[in-house]
Design an enzyme around this catalytic site. Structure first.
Site, PDB file in Angstrom:
ATOM      1  N   ILE A  97       2.569   7.156  -1.199  1.00 25.20           N
ATOM      2  CA  ILE A  97       3.710   8.045  -1.445  1.00 25.20           C
ATOM      3  C   ILE A  97       3.572   8.736  -2.795  1.00 25.20           C
ATOM      4  CG2 ILE A  97       6.205   8.037  -1.896  1.00 25.20           C
ATOM      5  CD1 ILE A  97       6.311   5.815   0.342  1.00 25.20           C
ATOM      6  N   VAL A 122       0.839  -1.203   0.000  1.00 22.34           N
ATOM      7  CA  VAL A 122       0.000   0.000   0.000  1.00 22.34           C
ATOM      8  C   VAL A 122       0.875   1.254   0.000  1.00 22.34           C
ATOM      9  CG1 VAL A 122      -1.761   1.296   1.287  1.00 22.34           C
ATOM     10  CG2 VAL A 122      -1.881  -1.208   1.179  1.00 22.34           C
ATOM     11  N   CYS A 123       2.038   1.159   0.632  1.00 19.84           N
ATOM     12  CA  CYS A 123       2.918   2.328   0.816  1.00 19.84           C
ATOM     13  C   CYS A 123       3.229   3.093  -0.473  1.00 19.84           C
ATOM     14  CB  CYS A 123       4.210   1.911   1.511  1.00 19.84           C
ATOM     15  SG  CYS A 123       3.950   1.163   3.123  1.00 19.84           S
ATOM     16  N   PRO A 124       3.624   2.402  -1.567  1.00 17.31           N
ATOM     17  CA  PRO A 124       3.955   3.196  -2.757  1.00 17.31           C
ATOM     18  C   PRO A 124       2.764   3.963  -3.317  1.00 17.31           C
ATOM     19  CG  PRO A 124       4.040   0.843  -3.260  1.00 17.31           C
ATOM     20  CD  PRO A 124       3.892   0.976  -1.775  1.00 17.31           C
TER      21      PRO A 124
END
Length: 198
Positions: free
Chosen positions: A53, A48-50
């Site tokens: 970001i 999920v992080c990318p």
């Protein structure tokens, strides 16, 4: 809970937008004219992080136009941040994001912001910090739940409206909407005109 309190300042290594490493990056020295958005993600090279970001990076210009810098933090080292920035998006990287990525390798920043999960990684915390280092808004999501960068922009608009006009911003308020005077008469007038839309 940090809302209404001063944001914990910190000094840590960070990979800057130009890929240089600032070994002594300080939050208090990197506020925008009106403040900063400080957001945490669990770990580089994850899932999920990318998406978060990249979403925040696509809106950096919008935040800057409102006088807010964007700073990201995870428990990864500056070398891992650099490697992730230099991994193409189509291979699971984040590309050349323009905001600083802080390396919280001691986990002290995550701990100070109360987002450290099981002494291992940061939860998905995001903090709206004003020009006086006061935390005005915070959201912390569980690991599988991505945040909405547009909602943070809405909160920035609400804070700026309050600071400029002294009016509070009711539920669902968006830039250009009418604010509310924080009085009994103000709420009565607002609800008379707007309760059907809530």
């Amino acid at each position: 809970m940090l809302v209404t309190k001063l944001a914990p300042d910190f000094k840590a290594p960070a990979v800057l937008g130009n890929n240089e490493v600032d070994e002594h990056f300080e939050l208090s020295k990197n506020l925008g004219k009106n403040g900063v958005i400080l957001f945490f993600w669990p770990k580089d090279f994850t899932f999920v992080c990318p998406t978060e970001i990249i979403a925040f990076d696509k809106r950096v210009k919008d935040f800057h136009e409102k006088g807010f810098n964007v700073i990201g933090v995870s428990i990864d080292s500056e070398q891992v941040h650099f490697a992730w920035k230099n991994t193409p998006v189509e291979k699971g990287g984040i590309g050349q994001v323009s905001f600083p990525m802080v390396a919280d390798i001691t986990k002290s920043i995550s701990r100070d912001y109360d987002v450290l999960f099981e002494e291992a990684i940061a939860l998905r915390g995001a903090f709206l910090i004003d020009k006086n280092m006061k935390v005005r808004h915070a959201v912390i999501n569980d690991l599988p739940l991505g945040r909405n960068a547009d909602e943070m922009l809405r909160m920035v608009d609400a804070l700026l409206h309050f600071e400029e006009h002294g009016e509070v911003c009711p539920a669902g308020w968006r830039k250009g909407d009418k604010g509310m005077k924080a009085t009994h008469q103000g709420v009565a007038e607002y609800l008379k005109e707007n309760s059907i839309k809530l």
